[in-house]
Design an enzyme around this catalytic site. Structure first.
Site, mmCIF file in Angstrom:
data_model
loop_
_atom_site.group_PDB
_atom_site.id
_atom_site.type_symbol
_atom_site.label_atom_id
_atom_site.label_comp_id
_atom_site.label_asym_id
_atom_site.label_seq_id
_atom_site.Cartn_x
_atom_site.Cartn_y
_atom_site.Cartn_z
ATOM 1 N N GLY A 42 44.851 39.962 36.013
ATOM 2 C CA GLY A 42 44.961 40.242 37.396
ATOM 3 C C GLY A 42 45.423 39.149 38.538
ATOM 4 O O GLY A 42 45.618 39.733 39.559
ATOM 5 N N GLU A 93 41.230 33.686 40.566
ATOM 6 C CA GLU A 93 40.577 35.048 40.128
ATOM 7 C C GLU A 93 41.159 36.047 41.091
ATOM 8 O O GLU A 93 41.246 35.893 42.425
ATOM 9 C CB GLU A 93 39.259 34.895 40.205
ATOM 10 C CG GLU A 93 38.335 34.447 38.892
ATOM 11 C CD GLU A 93 38.545 35.397 37.580
ATOM 12 O OE1 GLU A 93 39.213 36.549 37.643
ATOM 13 O OE2 GLU A 93 37.411 35.222 37.033
ATOM 14 N N ASP A 94 41.414 37.254 40.497
ATOM 15 C CA ASP A 94 41.914 38.480 41.513
ATOM 16 C C ASP A 94 40.218 38.803 42.304
ATOM 17 O O ASP A 94 40.364 38.993 43.319
ATOM 18 C CB ASP A 94 42.263 39.310 40.660
ATOM 19 C CG ASP A 94 41.355 39.803 39.429
ATOM 20 O OD1 ASP A 94 40.434 39.292 39.079
ATOM 21 O OD2 ASP A 94 41.840 40.635 38.597
ATOM 22 N N ASP A 97 33.024 40.121 40.835
ATOM 23 C CA ASP A 97 32.297 41.642 41.213
ATOM 24 C C ASP A 97 30.787 41.175 40.893
ATOM 25 O O ASP A 97 30.036 40.604 41.620
ATOM 26 C CB ASP A 97 32.967 42.597 40.045
ATOM 27 C CG ASP A 97 32.303 43.883 40.245
ATOM 28 O OD1 ASP A 97 31.384 44.077 40.984
ATOM 29 O OD2 ASP A 97 32.519 44.676 39.149
ATOM 30 N N GLY A 99 29.786 38.733 38.992
ATOM 31 C CA GLY A 99 29.925 37.217 38.917
ATOM 32 C C GLY A 99 29.743 36.743 37.282
ATOM 33 O O GLY A 99 29.742 35.595 37.045
ATOM 34 N N THR A 101 31.713 37.122 34.927
ATOM 35 C CA THR A 101 32.951 36.816 34.420
ATOM 36 C C THR A 101 33.014 35.267 34.632
ATOM 37 O O THR A 101 33.191 34.222 33.918
ATOM 38 C CB THR A 101 34.067 37.451 34.658
ATOM 39 O OG1 THR A 101 34.018 38.779 34.235
ATOM 40 C CG2 THR A 101 35.424 36.998 33.975
ATOM 41 N N LEU A 102 32.959 34.943 35.861
ATOM 42 C CA LEU A 102 33.240 33.770 36.501
ATOM 43 C C LEU A 102 32.312 32.614 36.045
ATOM 44 O O LEU A 102 32.485 31.447 35.856
ATOM 45 C CB LEU A 102 33.372 33.929 37.999
ATOM 46 C CG LEU A 102 33.430 32.517 38.886
ATOM 47 C CD1 LEU A 102 34.699 31.731 38.440
ATOM 48 C CD2 LEU A 102 33.422 32.811 40.412
ATOM 49 N N ARG A 159 48.584 47.798 38.749
ATOM 50 C CA ARG A 159 48.773 46.361 39.052
ATOM 51 C C ARG A 159 50.096 46.030 40.120
ATOM 52 O O ARG A 159 49.807 45.187 40.705
ATOM 53 C CB ARG A 159 49.003 45.637 37.847
ATOM 54 C CG ARG A 159 47.737 45.295 36.805
ATOM 55 C CD ARG A 159 47.979 44.423 35.968
ATOM 56 N NE ARG A 159 47.237 44.433 34.623
ATOM 57 C CZ ARG A 159 45.769 44.022 34.683
ATOM 58 N NH1 ARG A 159 45.217 43.577 35.594
ATOM 59 N NH2 ARG A 159 45.266 44.245 33.525
#
Ligand code: IMP
Length: 190
Positions: A42, A93-94, A97, A99, A101-102, A159
């Protein structure tokens, strides 16, 4: 707008904001030769535009995540080529949301002992956050609508759209996918 989708940030506004981020990052990382690590897939349009607004020397690398199970669990499917040990690492990061994943990614990268670890995300979906994770630079704060375009996808599609679009009726995406890209590129009617 036809009730199904709405452009929330136009390409020009994206580029303006990204260049502001680039100027801030250039000042903060002057002389530090940071590694910008784009999280695939992304972040591709974002990192491509961001680095062209950064005027201090830096390197670029990528990693690819795979998702498994629930609770946003991720694993690194393709790792960086550059060693991150002792480096100033800026994750690109794109969108952040929940959090999850991060926060997993930060844990994974911290083990490699970077000199510093920060994140720049184009979009921050504040109302959806469930994990309190540091986010040092962000482009736009957004609500909890589902967005596509400028790197963000729905089932691998969209995308490539130059701007960011909110999808109002997810269940109608199947029906509109023939006309939506033309509208998003400015050659169709809303
Ligand atoms: P998280 O919930 O912060 O772990 O975010 C997980 C991932 O969900 C992001 O990296 C995106 O790939 C995806 N995501 C979250 N919100 C959106 C959206 O509005 N459009 C497209 N993808 C999204």
């Amino acid at each position: 707008m036809n009730g199904h989708y709405l452009e929330v940030v136009e390409a020009e506004a994206l580029h303006r904001r990204i260049c502001e981020l680039g100027a801030t990052i250039s000042a903060d990382y002057s002389g530090l030769n940071p590694v910008l690590v784009g999280v695939l897939k992304g972040s591709v349009p974002f990192i491509a535009d961001l680095i062209r607004c950064i005027d201090t020397p830096h390197e670029v690398d990528f990693l690819l995540l795979t998702r498994f199970g629930s609770k946003g669990r991720v694993a690194v499917a393709m790792d960086t080529a550059i060693s991150l040990e002792g480096r100033h690492v800026l994750l690109v990061e794109d969108i952040v949301d929940t959090g999850l994943t991060l926060s997993t990614l930060r844990r994974n990268l911290s083990v490699r002992q970077p000199e510093s670890l920060r994140t720049v995300a184009l979009l921050d979906k504040v109302p959806r956050r469930i994990v309190d994770v540091p986010l040092e630079y962000r482009g736009f704060e957004i609500g909890d609508e589902f967005l596509v375009g400028y790197g963000l996808d729905w089932e691998g599609r969209y995308r490539n759209l130059p701007g960011l679009w909110a999808v109002m009726q997810m269940d109608r995406l199947q029906d509109i996918h023939e006309t939506f890209p033309a509208v998003a590129f400015g050659s169709g009617t809303t």
